[in-house]
Design a protein around this motif. Structure first.
Motif, PDB file in Angstrom:
ATOM      1  N   ARG A  20       0.832  -1.210   0.000  1.00 50.38           N
ATOM      2  CA  ARG A  20       0.000   0.000   0.000  1.00 50.38           C
ATOM      3  C   ARG A  20       0.858   1.248   0.000  1.00 50.38           C
ATOM      4  N   TYR A  21       1.924   1.243   0.794  1.00 52.41           N
ATOM      5  CA  TYR A  21       2.817   2.396   0.872  1.00 52.41           C
ATOM      6  C   TYR A  21       3.503   2.658  -0.476  1.00 52.41           C
ATOM      7  N   LEU A  22       4.016   1.603  -1.088  1.00 54.02           N
ATOM      8  CA  LEU A  22       4.715   1.753  -2.364  1.00 54.02           C
ATOM      9  C   LEU A  22       3.770   2.250  -3.456  1.00 54.02           C
ATOM     10  N   LYS A  23       2.545   1.750  -3.449  1.00 50.30           N
ATOM     11  CA  LYS A  23       1.566   2.190  -4.444  1.00 50.30           C
ATOM     12  C   LYS A  23       1.206   3.655  -4.234  1.00 50.30           C
ATOM     13  N   ARG A  24       1.022   4.045  -2.964  1.00 51.79           N
ATOM     14  CA  ARG A  24       0.627   5.421  -2.651  1.00 51.79           C
ATOM     15  C   ARG A  24       1.739   6.417  -2.957  1.00 51.79           C
ATOM     16  N   ASN A  25       2.986   5.987  -2.825  1.00 53.60           N
ATOM     17  CA  ASN A  25       4.110   6.906  -2.980  1.00 53.60           C
ATOM     18  C   ASN A  25       4.863   6.752  -4.299  1.00 53.60           C
ATOM     19  N   SER A  26       4.334   5.909  -5.193  1.00 54.56           N
ATOM     20  CA  SER A  26       5.059   5.645  -6.445  1.00 54.56           C
ATOM     21  C   SER A  26       5.181   6.878  -7.336  1.00 54.56           C
ATOM     22  N   PHE A  27       4.264   7.827  -7.197  1.00 56.55           N
ATOM     23  CA  PHE A  27       4.309   9.015  -8.048  1.00 56.55           C
ATOM     24  C   PHE A  27       4.631  10.294  -7.269  1.00 56.55           C
ATOM     25  N   VAL A  28       5.094  10.127  -6.045  1.00 56.15           N
ATOM     26  CA  VAL A  28       5.413  11.300  -5.227  1.00 56.15           C
ATOM     27  C   VAL A  28       6.703  11.952  -5.734  1.00 56.15           C
TER      28      VAL A  28
END
Length: 477
Positions: A43-51
């Motif tokens: 979930r963290y990687l998906k949420r921050n993949s475009f940060v």
């Protein structure tokens, strides 16, 4: 049900059932935490993949940070380490290096390398500490972020408290000076403070990795390698398990009791209101987090402790057993002291999940586990001596425990490969895989022995950290 020869009393059957029950309980807890960690990691990687973390560099809302780095006899690595701290990809921060009465040439290296001169910095201490000999800044404008404090030796906690007193920014980042940070570490560490809604983020931490045999250039990590020495190589696996499969889950549950002293960020106001770092324990990093959380709960203040799975910090691990034993026995003493100081929290519903789950878990599986394992080993030896052991069952149980230990390490290694993939060389992957098969027979007994030494030292009243000799990083010019 009879596991032993017919003449053995019922006590032996009860004993083995208790051992089995405890083993199944601890293994089940590991699997549950691993499942929660893996789910949260995705979930963290998906949420921050475009940060775009670069946006924080120009944001007026980027938190202002003060890095506090206590140093004691760090002459071998201090030049590279301070370079690393000064070259981080962040705007609003200062670096406070606190020389805690080093007996080596740490202060001389700092003075020469960074053109230090004595300064009259105005500050108002709120935490009592050992005497400060002098506060220094650099004549070189390139090092304007740097403040060096020279003080009488008082231990790491005292040095950190000096940093809290001097820090000019609302958030402090406490770091071991022997660590190397990734260039975007502060950007990632600061992000949770910006994302908090309602609850006040009082602390946040990230993943610590092993830097042995990694190549450092101008304070930056330029090449990641698996350690050559087996003791430190296995610690790579240990850190992967602890951070990727353990703390990620506790962070999701908001039940973290520990943010690594190697690298963590804190709300300075709450840290000071809680009394700062305790000089009465060698586990000051864990104890401060528990005390800060207890302060917020006692005062019915909404809060949260955040955790980031990104590998932000690289540290040197012990390569010989003598240093390793000192480190792990100290960790055990720190755990005992923290749990003792805050024993009122144990199964106390006033402290919510912290009191009902986190503290009991640490008590049963971190504090008591080595002792239970050691007692079980002694009883097994007695059974062998008197010919009471059912060898078929013994080897079956041994195979079961060994298989689980290897399996859990492989899960951690697989999680690393599928997420951050910091060890891209195929040879390094197989080195770590082989280490997983060796660890239960080599590394685990050493950790149990070191923990037993920690018990003994606590009973004998041993104080202080002890000398921790550094080998230094591999430099690349």
């Amino acid at each position: 049900m009879t596991f032993f020869n017919p003449e053995i009393t019922w006590f032996l059957d009860v004993y083995i059932l208790l051992i089995l029950g405890y083993a199944i309980l601890i293994m089940s807890s590991y699997l549950i935490l691993a499942y929660l960690s893996t789910k949260e990691l995705r979930r963290y990687l998906k949420r921050n993949s475009f940060v775009d973390y670069e946006v924080l560099l120009t944001s007026e809302y980027a938190p202002k940070l003060s890095l506090i780095a206590p140093a004691y006899n760090e002459g071998l690595t201090i030049e590279e380490n301070v370079k690393s701290l000064l070259s981080l990809n962040y705007n609003n921060y200062q670096v406070i290096v606190v020389n805690d009465g080093s007996k080596d040439n740490s202060m001389e290296i700092l003075t020469k390398t960074y053109d230090l001169v004595l300064t009259d910095l105005d500050f108002h201490p709120k935490i009592e500490t050992k005497k400060i000999r002098g506060i220094y800044t650099s004549k070189n404008a390139a090092f304007k972020k740097l403040i060096v404090v020279d003080k009488e030796n008082g231990g790491k906690a005292d040095a950190l408290n000096v940093g809290l007193n001097i820090a000019q920014n609302p958030y402090v980042v406490c770091i071991d000076v022997d660590c190397i940070l990734d260039k975007d570490s502060l950007l990632k560490l600061a992000k949770p403070f910006l994302e908090s809604y309602g609850n006040r983020i009082i602390a946040t931490g990230g993943v610590v990795r092993i830097a042995n045999q990694c190549v450092i250039k101008n304070g930056r990590l330029v090449e990641v390698n698996v350690p050559d020495v087996m003791l430190s190589r296995i610690q790579v696996l240990e850190y992967l398990r602890a951070f990727l499969l353990g703390r990620m889950a506790w962070g999701k549950l908001d039940g973290l009791l520990l943010i690594s002293g190697a690298f963590g960020a804190f709300d300075k106001e709450i840290a000071i209101l809680s009394g700062g770092y305790s000089t009465k324990t060698v586990g000051e990093d864990m104890e401060l987090i528990v005390r800060m959380r207890r302060y917020m709960l006692d005062n019915k203040l909404p809060y949260s402790v955040s955790y980031i799975p990104d590998p932000l910090c690289w540290t040197e691990a012990p390569e010989d057993f003598k240093i390793f034993k000192k480190q792990r026995s100290r960790w055990m003493r720190g755990t005992i002291e923290t749990l003792s100081i805050h024993r009122r929290m144990f199964l106390n519903p006033k402290y919510k999940l912290l009191g009902m789950l986190s503290v009991p878990y640490w008590t049963l599986f971190e504090f008591l586990a080595p002792g239970i394992e050691f007692i079980g080993l002694l009883i097994t030896v007695v059974f062998i001596v008197f010919g009471l052991l059912n060898w078929h069952f013994f080897f079956l149980l041994l195979f079961f425990v060994y298989s689980f230990a290897v399996f859990f390490s492989v899960i951690a290694l697989y999680s690393e490969e599928k997420t951050y993939h910091k060890y891209p060389k195929q040879a390094d992957f197989f080195k770590l895989l082989m280490a997983a098969f060796i660890e239960p027979f080599y590394f685990h007994p050493l950790t149990v022995y070191a923990a037993i030494i920690g018990y003994k030292e606590k009973i004998m009243g041993t104080k202080g950290w002890g000398e921790m000799t550094r080998k230094g990083f591999t430099k690349k010019e």
